[in-house]
Scaffold this active site. Structure first.
Site, PDB file in Angstrom:
ATOM      1  N   CYS A  65       5.178  45.610-111.216  1.00 33.82           N
ATOM      2  CA  CYS A  65       5.325  46.590-112.303  1.00 33.82           C
ATOM      3  C   CYS A  65       5.022  45.933-113.652  1.00 33.82           C
ATOM      4  O   CYS A  65       5.717  46.155-114.643  1.00 33.82           O
ATOM      5  CB  CYS A  65       6.741  47.155-112.313  1.00 33.82           C
ATOM      6  SG  CYS A  65       7.260  47.877-110.741  1.00 33.82           S
ATOM      7  N   LYS A  68      -7.434  39.030-114.605  1.00 29.43           N
ATOM      8  CA  LYS A  68      -8.069  37.751-114.902  1.00 29.43           C
ATOM      9  C   LYS A  68      -7.001  36.684-115.147  1.00 29.43           C
ATOM     10  O   LYS A  68      -5.899  37.011-115.612  1.00 29.43           O
ATOM     11  CB  LYS A  68      -9.025  37.879-116.085  1.00 29.43           C
ATOM     12  CG  LYS A  68      -8.438  38.575-117.326  1.00 29.43           C
ATOM     13  CD  LYS A  68      -7.505  37.671-118.092  1.00 29.43           C
ATOM     14  CE  LYS A  68      -6.725  38.385-119.149  1.00 29.43           C
ATOM     15  NZ  LYS A  68      -5.582  37.594-119.625  1.00 29.43           N
ATOM     16  N   ARG A 108       4.034  34.170-119.338  1.00 31.82           N
ATOM     17  CA  ARG A 108       2.895  33.425-119.874  1.00 31.82           C
ATOM     18  C   ARG A 108       3.270  31.996-120.238  1.00 31.82           C
ATOM     19  O   ARG A 108       2.392  31.160-120.443  1.00 31.82           O
ATOM     20  CB  ARG A 108       2.335  34.146-121.099  1.00 31.82           C
ATOM     21  CG  ARG A 108       1.679  35.476-120.779  1.00 31.82           C
ATOM     22  CD  ARG A 108       1.492  36.300-122.045  1.00 31.82           C
ATOM     23  NE  ARG A 108       0.898  37.608-121.777  1.00 31.82           N
ATOM     24  CZ  ARG A 108       1.571  38.666-121.344  1.00 31.82           C
ATOM     25  NH1 ARG A 108       2.881  38.563-121.114  1.00 31.82           N
ATOM     26  NH2 ARG A 108       0.963  39.822-121.136  1.00 31.82           N
TER      27      ARG A 108
END
Length: 330
Positions: free
Chosen positions: A12, A97, A165
């Protein structure tokens, strides 16, 4: 529609909820069939607006016979595992990506997709926006003369400290998140004959991954220089510039323009400057349409596969060039 491609989504992630799921639902080519999540409540909430099924875990969705294609917005380090599993289960795959963080693994996945007659596509959305095709035509038509240099930057503000990240075990870091964009832009505009000359990577204090970086590349043949910069701890910037023997060209909002954004290409030469206003485009919708076409063809166009493979090699060269040199014991 009865021949809609039934797509399932692994997880999600924000990009799935904010961009891709609405685009799949609007496309007419897809039916959002299922959402897999390790959190049942989150999965159900994400699936509900689309009348989709919420499934407990990624493997369950991969095995589901009512799913034709899988969209993978998971952290970069998980792409290879789940893309391979989906392909082996006979599903077409659209993965965020970078497709993988290893060019050999990327090549192996494409080989597997070819063997199974399936579409495998990396979700680099900006290349599906027509503004870049217009820029390429301008360069090819000599609008800036002979290209001498290409500069591209994609930087975004800092996110919360627990954001994926910033987790190295999940493939975090600026290069894999924002660096992919300028690397792909250089390849998209200048072609395949690029090599990495040097690179640097920097981690802001308290972070275990690179939060900014830069790379210098060179194009074979004419020696055009390429300077790329990227980061996760910056003011937002999304731009590239091509300088040539007779002029230069700039494009802002190059990588993540909103659907209602009016692109403007700025050209400068000896006679002064001028602006070319282009049509609005929804690059997310264009990407979904490109994936639908790839599914119908049972494979992406050869040039798209080649671009992804070249990009993977350049990213690895940048990683190696940015790695600190061994310290001498003398």
């Amino acid at each position: 529609m009865t021949d809609a491609i039934r797509v399932g989504v692994l997880g999600c992630a924000e990009i799935a909820r904010r961009r891709m799921l609405p685009a799949f639902a609007r496309s007419g080519a897809f039916e959002v069939a299922a959402i897999a999540s390790r959190d049942p409540g989150r999965g159900a909430a994400t699936a509900a607006p689309y009348g989709a099924r919420a499934l407990p875990g990624y493997a369950r969705l991969i095995e589901d016979g009512d799913v034709d294609a899988v969209y993978i917005p998971l952290p970069a380090a998980l792409h290879a595992r789940w893309a391979e599993a989906a392909l082996r289960a006979g599903k077409h795959v659209l993965a965020e990506k970078p497709l993988t963080t290893d060019p050999e693994v990327t090549a192996e996945l494409y080989a597997l997709a070819h063997t199974r007659g399936l579409a495998l596509m990396e979700n680099v959305m900006f290349v599906h926006h027509g503004q870049h095709a217009r820029v390429r035509r301008l360069v090819e038509d000599g609008a800036v003369g002979e290209p001498r240099s290409f500069q591209a930057t994609f930087t975004v503000p800092r996110r919360p400290a627990d954001d994926i990240r910033y987790r190295p075990e999940l493939g975090g870091g600026a290069l894999w998140d924002t660096g992919v964009y300028p690397v792909r832009a250089a390849r998209h505009i200048l072609g395949a004959d690029l090599t990495v000359v040097g690179a640097v990577a920097t981690a802001a204090p308290g972070f275990g991954v690179d939060t900014s970086g830069a790379a210098l590349l060179r194009r074979a043949g004419d020696g055009a220089c390429v300077h790329l910069s990227y980061g996760l701890d910056h003011g937002y910037r999304s731009t590239y510039e091509i300088s040539g023997s007779t002029g230069r060209l700039t494009l802002d909002m190059a990588f993540t323009p909103a659907a209602d954004h009016v692109p403007v290409v700025r050209l400068y030469d000896r006679s002064g400057g001028r602006e070319l206003t282009l049509d609005r485009e929804d690059q997310v919708a264009n990407t979904v349409a490109a994936f639908a076409a790839a599914v119908r063809r049972h494979g992406v166009p050869p040039e798209a596969e080649e671009a992804t493979l070249d990009q993977a090699k350049l990213l690895r060269e940048i990683v190696r060039a940015a790695a600190p040199a061994p310290q001498s014991c003398d």
